[in-house]
Write a protein that holds these residues in place. Sequence first.
Motif, short mmCIF file in Angstrom:
data_model
loop_
_atom_site.label_atom_id
_atom_site.label_comp_id
_atom_site.label_asym_id
_atom_site.label_seq_id
_atom_site.Cartn_x
_atom_site.Cartn_y
_atom_site.Cartn_z
N PHE A 193 30.81 48.02 32.00
CA PHE A 193 29.92 48.69 31.05
C PHE A 193 28.65 49.23 31.73
O PHE A 193 27.73 49.68 31.06
CB PHE A 193 29.53 47.74 29.93
N GLY A 194 28.61 49.18 33.05
CA GLY A 194 27.49 49.77 33.78
C GLY A 194 26.19 49.01 33.68
O GLY A 194 25.12 49.59 33.88
N VAL A 195 26.26 47.70 33.40
CA VAL A 195 25.03 46.92 33.30
C VAL A 195 25.03 45.76 34.31
O VAL A 195 24.22 44.83 34.19
CB VAL A 195 24.83 46.37 31.87
N GLY A 196 25.95 45.80 35.26
CA GLY A 196 26.05 44.73 36.25
C GLY A 196 25.52 45.15 37.60
O GLY A 196 24.80 46.15 37.73
N MET A 197 25.87 44.38 38.63
CA MET A 197 25.40 44.65 39.98
C MET A 197 26.10 45.87 40.57
O MET A 197 25.62 46.48 41.51
CB MET A 197 25.66 43.43 40.87
N SER A 198 27.29 46.21 40.05
CA SER A 198 28.06 47.34 40.56
C SER A 198 28.59 48.16 39.39
O SER A 198 28.80 47.64 38.30
CB SER A 198 29.23 46.82 41.41
N GLY A 199 28.80 49.44 39.62
CA GLY A 199 29.38 50.28 38.59
C GLY A 199 30.88 50.37 38.69
O GLY A 199 31.51 51.16 37.96
N GLU A 200 31.48 49.58 39.56
CA GLU A 200 32.92 49.61 39.76
C GLU A 200 33.51 48.21 39.57
O GLU A 200 32.78 47.22 39.59
CB GLU A 200 33.26 50.15 41.15
N SER A 254 22.50 37.88 28.25
CA SER A 254 21.37 36.97 28.12
C SER A 254 21.68 35.57 28.68
O SER A 254 20.80 34.72 28.74
CB SER A 254 20.98 36.84 26.64
N LEU A 255 22.94 35.35 29.08
CA LEU A 255 23.35 34.02 29.53
C LEU A 255 22.92 33.78 30.97
O LEU A 255 22.89 34.70 31.79
CB LEU A 255 24.87 33.87 29.40
N PRO A 256 22.65 32.53 31.33
CA PRO A 256 22.23 32.21 32.71
C PRO A 256 23.41 32.13 33.67
O PRO A 256 24.57 32.11 33.26
CB PRO A 256 21.54 30.85 32.54
N PHE A 257 23.09 32.01 34.96
CA PHE A 257 24.13 31.86 35.99
C PHE A 257 24.72 30.46 35.97
O PHE A 257 25.90 30.26 36.28
CB PHE A 257 23.53 32.14 37.37
N GLY A 258 23.92 29.46 35.62
CA GLY A 258 24.41 28.09 35.60
C GLY A 258 23.31 27.15 35.11
O GLY A 258 22.26 27.59 34.63
N PHE A 259 23.57 25.84 35.24
CA PHE A 259 22.63 24.83 34.74
C PHE A 259 22.45 23.75 35.80
O PHE A 259 23.41 23.33 36.44
CB PHE A 259 23.15 24.18 33.46
N TRP A 319 33.44 34.75 35.85
CA TRP A 319 34.02 35.92 36.54
C TRP A 319 34.31 37.05 35.56
O TRP A 319 34.00 38.20 35.83
CB TRP A 319 35.30 35.49 37.25
N TRP A 320 34.89 36.72 34.41
CA TRP A 320 35.22 37.76 33.44
C TRP A 320 33.96 38.45 32.90
O TRP A 320 33.94 39.66 32.67
CB TRP A 320 36.03 37.18 32.29
N GLU A 321 32.90 37.68 32.68
CA GLU A 321 31.66 38.28 32.21
C GLU A 321 31.10 39.25 33.26
O GLU A 321 30.63 40.35 32.91
CB GLU A 321 30.62 37.20 31.88
N GLU A 322 31.17 38.88 34.54
CA GLU A 322 30.68 39.78 35.58
C GLU A 322 31.49 41.06 35.63
O GLU A 322 30.95 42.16 35.82
CB GLU A 322 30.71 39.06 36.93
N GLN A 323 32.82 40.95 35.45
CA GLN A 323 33.64 42.17 35.44
C GLN A 323 33.27 43.05 34.25
O GLN A 323 33.23 44.28 34.35
CB GLN A 323 35.13 41.80 35.35
N CYS A 324 32.98 42.43 33.13
CA CYS A 324 32.57 43.17 31.92
C CYS A 324 31.26 43.90 32.16
O CYS A 324 31.12 45.08 31.79
CB CYS A 324 32.44 42.19 30.76
N PHE A 325 30.29 43.23 32.79
CA PHE A 325 29.00 43.89 33.05
C PHE A 325 29.19 45.10 33.95
O PHE A 325 28.59 46.16 33.72
CB PHE A 325 28.04 42.90 33.73
#
Length: 234
Positions: free
Chosen positions: A80-87, A117-122, A71-77
């Motif tokens: 920084f404008g590199v995720g699914m949302s800019g907010e 570069s990390l995956p969603f899961g394994f 969750w924290w990585e997704e908030q970081c993306f």
Amino acid sequence: MITHWAILSGIEGNLRALEAVLKDLQRQRPPVTTLYVLGDIIGLKGQNDAVVQRLQMPDLEPLEPQICIGWWEEQCFNLFGVGMSGEVPELIAEQGEAAVGQLWESISRSSVQWLRSLPFGFHELDCLLVHGSPVSASEVLTPATSPALLCDRLIRADANQLFCGRSGELFDCWISAEGLTAEVRTLDGTEQQAFELPQRRLIGVGSVGRQLGIASYVLYQPGSNYLKQCVIRY
């Protein structure tokens, strides 16, 4: 040699807690052969770049960690404008507006690029290892989650063991369901098919860094299904 996994989540930038767990792993017998980290390696505990660099250090070998996003990585993306949302409405709702600036200042661009570069899961053997659920890193699964939703997530996972870390809790929950009915509607009518869900397992892997002074994680042996919940104080 016995395959022996260590599975942890929720470091949240707490380098001291991570070092305590790594030290504890070195004491385990049989030796840990594989290390999984199910996301939330960054957070607001102040040492995000240091935690990223520690997980990249070669002295962790042969336990080179297999890491997925949380969750924290997704908030970081998103921040920084590199995720699914800019907010970042989830970040503000859960941590407050001050967290936006704290997270921005606590991590470098190079660390963000590595995290991307990390995956969603394994999916290993008959196990799925993710931060939240097969649907989202944000979703929280616990034994208190509705049985219908748990069945849906386990069927989607197509695995007998689902390991997750979003709740930060340690739990071991066996799930079975009978009398499930699938309904398919077409222009020609509705078809129903009854089926049963074999007994499956939902496992919470705890949190390394969320609670200061106490770290938790799990050990698992795929060959025997043996599971051990570990809680250490540092």
